[in-house]
Design an enzyme around this catalytic site. Structure first.
Site, PDB file in Angstrom:
ATOM      1  N   GLU A  81      -0.454  -8.380   5.734  1.00  0.00           N
ATOM      2  CA  GLU A  81      -0.100  -8.093   7.230  1.00  0.00           C
ATOM      3  C   GLU A  81      -1.428  -8.413   7.892  1.00  0.00           C
ATOM      4  O   GLU A  81      -1.507  -8.639   9.159  1.00  0.00           O
ATOM      5  CB  GLU A  81       0.807  -7.090   7.537  1.00  0.00           C
ATOM      6  CG  GLU A  81      -0.054  -5.852   7.930  1.00  0.00           C
ATOM      7  CD  GLU A  81       0.035  -5.197   6.226  1.00  0.00           C
ATOM      8  OE1 GLU A  81       0.228  -5.883   5.235  1.00  0.00           O
ATOM      9  OE2 GLU A  81      -0.538  -3.975   6.148  1.00  0.00           O
TER      10      GLU A  81
ATOM     11  N   HIS B 152      -2.784  -6.164   1.391  1.00  0.00           N
ATOM     12  CA  HIS B 152      -2.279  -6.085   2.914  1.00  0.00           C
ATOM     13  C   HIS B 152      -2.106  -7.405   3.167  1.00  0.00           C
ATOM     14  O   HIS B 152      -2.849  -7.857   3.989  1.00  0.00           O
ATOM     15  CB  HIS B 152      -3.117  -5.335   3.749  1.00  0.00           C
ATOM     16  CG  HIS B 152      -3.094  -3.822   3.471  1.00  0.00           C
ATOM     17  ND1 HIS B 152      -2.199  -3.008   4.273  1.00  0.00           N
ATOM     18  CD2 HIS B 152      -3.817  -2.963   2.542  1.00  0.00           C
ATOM     19  CE1 HIS B 152      -2.512  -1.803   3.966  1.00  0.00           C
ATOM     20  NE2 HIS B 152      -3.421  -1.892   2.857  1.00  0.00           N
TER      21      HIS B 152
ATOM     22  N   CYS C 152       0.776  -1.073  -0.070  1.00  0.00           N
ATOM     23  CA  CYS C 152       0.119  -0.017  -0.068  1.00  0.00           C
ATOM     24  C   CYS C 152       0.823   1.254  -0.093  1.00  0.00           C
ATOM     25  O   CYS C 152       1.415   1.494  -1.047  1.00  0.00           O
ATOM     26  CB  CYS C 152      -0.991   0.013   1.077  1.00  0.00           C
ATOM     27  SG  CYS C 152      -2.217   0.950   1.029  1.00  0.00           S
TER      28      CYS C 152
END
Ligand SMILES: Nc1ncnc2c1ncn2[C@@H]1O[C@H](COP(=O)(O)OP(=O)(O)O)[C@@H](O)[C@H]1O
Lengths: 598, 227, 81, 81
Positions: free
Chosen positions: B199, B197, B88
């Site tokens: 994570e 993302h 991002c």
């Protein structure tokens, strides 16, 4: 240009002052004169007018809101009750949660994006000022009819403002409401909730004890934001044509707020803060009077030291400025270097603007002259209190007599169902929720489409001890019910939020509320208000959950037409083991479906 | 042997650093905080540039961050082969720093979008994707307002021709990205940037309804341990 | 066919966080001598016809209603040469 | 003290969804006669000194390195009168 100093006020006792333009009544102005034993200076008038405004003093609502205290149920969880920036509850294992909901209705009508954005910013600073890390936001929104042209202006701007500001702060949005009703067309409701977590023993309060301690203003520089009123004052007092048009609109800087969050948390960690207060609606006026009133009682401030974005600002305007992303801290002289170093690390401007004293007076100077010399408590706590008259609205009985039994029975059920499904209030809210980050910080256990949001606690603050616990939150409100019966309407809102928290597996602990009403000067509106408060206080006692804080928004009306009375209720609960949360929806085929309750 | 050390960078306005560090730890590596204002990579074995709104995304996403002291260290290190993953805002910074070609621009729909997105893994020949299968479909959250990948025709052709398109959106392009590109790599494959993302997709309890993000971290760990 | 430019800037008294962030970044990048930065928007409109009185008055209306948020922004219109 | 303007526009070959959205909205709002809209950025820089050769060459560097991303954007510099 003559500076309206205390000396000058003494010499010109009869000078006419624009108190009415600042929204002060004759008797309020007279009381200020009695308190001071002279006419107020322009700066003092600025302070009293904002501090005694409905927004800051709760002068119309106070007598009713007291029930939240007098009827409060016993609660072992309550650590800080009403009256502080936000209430704090014990959620176990050494952790505490603080949460509050607040309105930013009118600014969001004037400038939807900035109004809603700064609404989020304001409530987040309230939570920060308790010593907590903000960990999530929610937003409860009401607009005019979905097909009304102004809704097309207001709704996208509001959602974008909340989205931009909240996302940029890195706070997951874990729930809210979107309601359409033509009654909100000129008065959209934008209520934002923030929840924060902190260690139980690290609660900060807005207080300024210890003479000799320094008063630090930190965050954004002060500009001419939201001081339409103050320019009346400045120009009326000084006939200064240089007073350019001052904006009524505040513009937010979420990046600065994010820096402020991280900066504050590091300041707390380093234990260099004695007292702290966010700068909200009444800016420096509010922060100085409240900090001083709750501390040793005195404070000296040199207003020339306030860092300005617009150097032409007059002291009255500085006092009333609503510039966003500012905080005020009380710091011991020894801790000042450490305090400044942390601010510097986060690129947050910080300036010592004064000192705590034991004089019992709040004294401010400008260009070396004393322009404010008041007992701070008289502005902060001893504002006017009104027992506004109220009575049941003329049409209330008729409205209630007009029951559903008088409606024609639908001939075509299929048609009815389709109409319902297609209605904006039942339709998908994904257009809104997809603009909000619900994942950031990695602790979101439940968010949309669940009816309550849930967060894992353990990793909220890295390094803190492990816990399996979580917190759950829901906000609900229904202006149509409340219009029919404000007493039970408020109770229904509470029980809906309570149920929404309970069905996740969490135990409801505490309540916050945002009371959105028309003008308190209208006895019929005042009746709605008093009934709603009474209903909420009674229900809180029955359910055993105390009200820990909230916000009142009056004057949501166009001409003499008020919005539906709209109490929006937030409930916070705790779950012992987040892994055992219950999702809504049918997880697999073959399970039994049971209906609980009547 | 000691655990692999993965640096996680924090710029002013970075938001996903805590999530990134958690994902690194869950994978069994050590997460080393790196601060934007330090000229110091602390000897880490790999670097994660997490998402957020560094410098408020003012001017352009990543435009101001890429000039930070840490980036002046990171740019040559990445060019010399240090594995770097940018997600991002991290991807945006990598493009602004010219470690990756092209640019990320405003979503075609003009709105910020947060949703769970299907992604196709197009290349397993990078430091961060070896544990996936070519063509594998995974689900990761996306959450961005400026994720539409653009590059000139020659750059696009090179990326496609050299197999450097690492991820493509599947089941609908959320932002108008050219060629449905969700993520790309540099020529050497050590620097990877993507809008989704990983994570936020490493735990059952929180984040996206998948744990597909774990593959990024197991990939880099194997690579570091075997190095 | 003419091209008309509409420049939209935040009113001077309104906070411009973007401009501020850029101004703060410049010295760190080794640029000095800039005391303030304001960031605004620039719109280039291609007209079907000439940029005559009537067209410009239409553009003014577009600027007021759509291109600028006159609560917080000012705008200026000029014809590109 | 001089004011220098830096206009930054997306290169013509880069899609400009913001401009397109405006172009599409115009007819709905009753405006006709606009065939294309492009949206860009305008920076106003207040210089401490005059806008001489040296200053402008600094501004050019700022534009190239920071204000514009030359991968996708073009810029133009001019001194405000
Ligand atoms: N303004 C909002 N902000 C954040 N979440 C929202 C908002 N409005 C609705 N939601 C979320 O979207 C989901 C669906 O909302 P809604 O359709 O009102 O559900 P319900 O009718 O079940 O209450 C819920 O999880 C709710 O919390």
């Amino acid at each position: 240009m003559a500076l309206d100093s205390v000396k000058r006020a003494q010499e010109t006792p009869e000078e006419r002052q624009p108190y009415a333009e600042l929204g002060m009544k004759d008797d309020e102005y007279q009381r200020v004169r009695e308190i001071l034993g002279r006419r107020p200076t322009g700066s003092e008038l600025a302070i009293y007018s904002v501090m005694w405004s409905e927004h800051c003093s709760y002068k119309s609502s106070k007598v009713h809101l007291r029930q939240f205290g007098t009827k409060a149920p016993e609660s072992e969880a309550l650590l800080v009750g009403m009256g502080e920036n936000a209430g704090v509850v014990d959620v176990g294992d050494g952790w505490a949660a603080t949460f509050k909901i607040e309105s930013h209705n009118h600014p969001s009508y004037v400038e939807p994006h900035q109004g809603a954005a700064t609404g989020v910013g304001g409530i987040v600073r309230d939570i920060m000022s308790m010593g907590a890390r903000p960990v999530a936001v929610m937003d409860s929104l009401r607009f005019g009819g979905a097909d009304q042209p102004d809704t097309r202006r207001v709704l996208p701007g509001v959602v974008e403002g909340i989205s931009h500001y909240g996302n940029c702060l890195g706070l997951p949005n874990i729930g809210g409401e979107v309601v359409f009703d033509p009654c909100y067309i000129g008065n959209p409701l934008v209520n934002a909730l923030c929840v924060g977590l902190l260690r139980k023993d690290q609660i900060k309060l807005a207080t300024a004890p210890g003479p000799g301690n320094k008063v630090v203003l930190f965050g954004a520089r002060t500009g001419a934001d939201g001081i339409g009123g103050a320019s009346v004052l400045a120009s009326a007092t000084f006939e200064d044509e240089s007073q350019a048009k001052r904006p009524a609109v505040q513009v937010g800087d979420p990046f600065m707020e994010k820096l402020l969050i991280e900066c504050c948390l590091e300041l707390y960690q380093a234990d260099v803060v004695v007292g702290i207060q966010d700068l909200g609606a009444a800016g420096v006026s509010c922060a100085t009077t409240e900090l001083a009133a709750k501390g040793t009682g005195g404070m000296r401030v040199d207003l020339n030291l306030v860092p300005l974005r617009d150097p032409s600002l007059r002291p009255e305007e500085i006092l009333m400025s609503e510039s966003q992303e500012r905080m005020m801290a009380v710091v011991t002289p020894d801790d000042i270097p450490a305090f400044m170093a942390i601010c510097d690390k986060w690129d947050v401007p910080a300036t010592v603007i004064g000192e705590v004293t034991d004089s019992g007076r709040l004294v401010m100077t400008w260009d070396g002259e004393v322009i404010v010399d008041i007992p701070p408590g008289t502005a902060a706590d001893e504002g006017p209190v009104y027992e506004r008259p109220f009575h049941e609205p003329a049409g209330q009985a008729a409205l209630n007599a007009d029951g559903p039994e008088r409606l024609p029975r639908p001939a075509d059920l299929r048609e009815t169902l389709l109409t319902l499904l297609g209605s904006p209030n039942l339709g998908s809210k994904e257009w809104v929720t997809s603009q909000y980050d619900r994942y950031v910080r990695g602790n979101t256990v439940l968010a949309q489409p669940a009816d309550a949001g849930m967060l894992r606690i353990s990793e909220a603050m890295p390094g803190a001890e492990e816990t399996t616990r979580g917190i759950a939150l829901a906000t609900d409100g229904n202006g149509r019910y409340a219009r029919l019966d404000p007493y039970s309407g408020a109770q229904l809102a509470l029980s809906e939020a309570y149920r929404n928290v309970a069905v996740t597996g969490a135990k409801p602990l505490a309540v916050t509320n945002c009371l959105n009403f028309g003008s308190p000067e209208d006895p019929e509106v005042m009746w709605q208000f008093s009934e709603a408060v009474r209903g909420l206080a009674d229900a809180c006692r029955t359910l055993g959950v105390p009200v820990t804080g909230g916000n009142v928004s009056f004057y949501n009306q166009t001409g003499s037409t008020a919005i539906n009375p709209t109490p929006v209720i937030g409930v916070l609960g705790v779950i012992d083991d987040v892994a055992r949360r219950v999702r809504s929806g049918f997880p697999e085929a073959g399970l039994r479906v049971l209906l609980l309750g009547e | 042997m000691s655990a692999a050390r993965v640096g996680v960078v924090t710029f002013p306005g970075t938001l996903d650093d805590q999530d990134a560090a958690r994902a690194v730890r869950l994978a069994g590596a050590e997460a080393v905080p790196l601060w934007h204002a330090d000229h110091d990579l602390k000897g880490v074995d790999a670097v994660f540039l997490p998402g957020g709104f560094s410098y408020g995304d003012y001017l352009r996403c990543g435009a101001i961050s890429r000039f930070s002291p840490l980036m002046t260290e990171l740019i040559p290190a990445a060019q010399a082969g240090l594995p770097v993953l940018g997600t991002c805002n991290g991807f945006q910074i990598l493009c602004e720093a010219h470690l990756l070609p092209g640019a990320l621009t405003r979503n075609e729909g003009l709105h910020y979008i947060c949703r769970d997105q299907r992604i196709r893994v197009e290349s397993t020949r990078t430091a961060w994707t070896a544990d996936f299968a070519d063509g594998q479909e995974i689900v990761l959250p996306i959450k961005h307002g400026e994720g539409r990948y653009v590059a000139d025709a020659a750059t696009l052709a090179a990326l496609e021709g050299e197999g450097r398109v690492v991820f493509r959106y599947a089941g609908g392009n959320p932002n108008g990205s050219l060629n449905d590109i969700a993520g790309i790599a540099n020529e050497a494959g050590n620097v990877v940037g993507l809008m989704p993302h990983p994570e936020h997709a490493v735990e059952d309890l929180t984040g996206a309804p998948s744990v597909d993000g774990r593959g990024f971290f197991t990939s880099i760990l194997k690579r570091l341990v075997n190095a | 066919m003419a091209r008309v430019i509409v420049d939209v800037m935040l009113k001077p008294e309104i906070l411009d966080p973007q401009g501020q962030a850029i101004a703060r970044a410049l010295p760190r990048l080794g640029f000095s001598g800039v005391s303030e930065v304001r960031q605004g928007k620039r719109f280039e409109l291609e007209l079907d016809g000439p940029a005559d009185e009537a067209a410009l008055s239409e553009v003014r209306k577009m600027a007021e209603t759509l291109l600028a948020n006159t609560v917080i922004e000012d705008f200026a219109i000029h014809v590109a040469e």
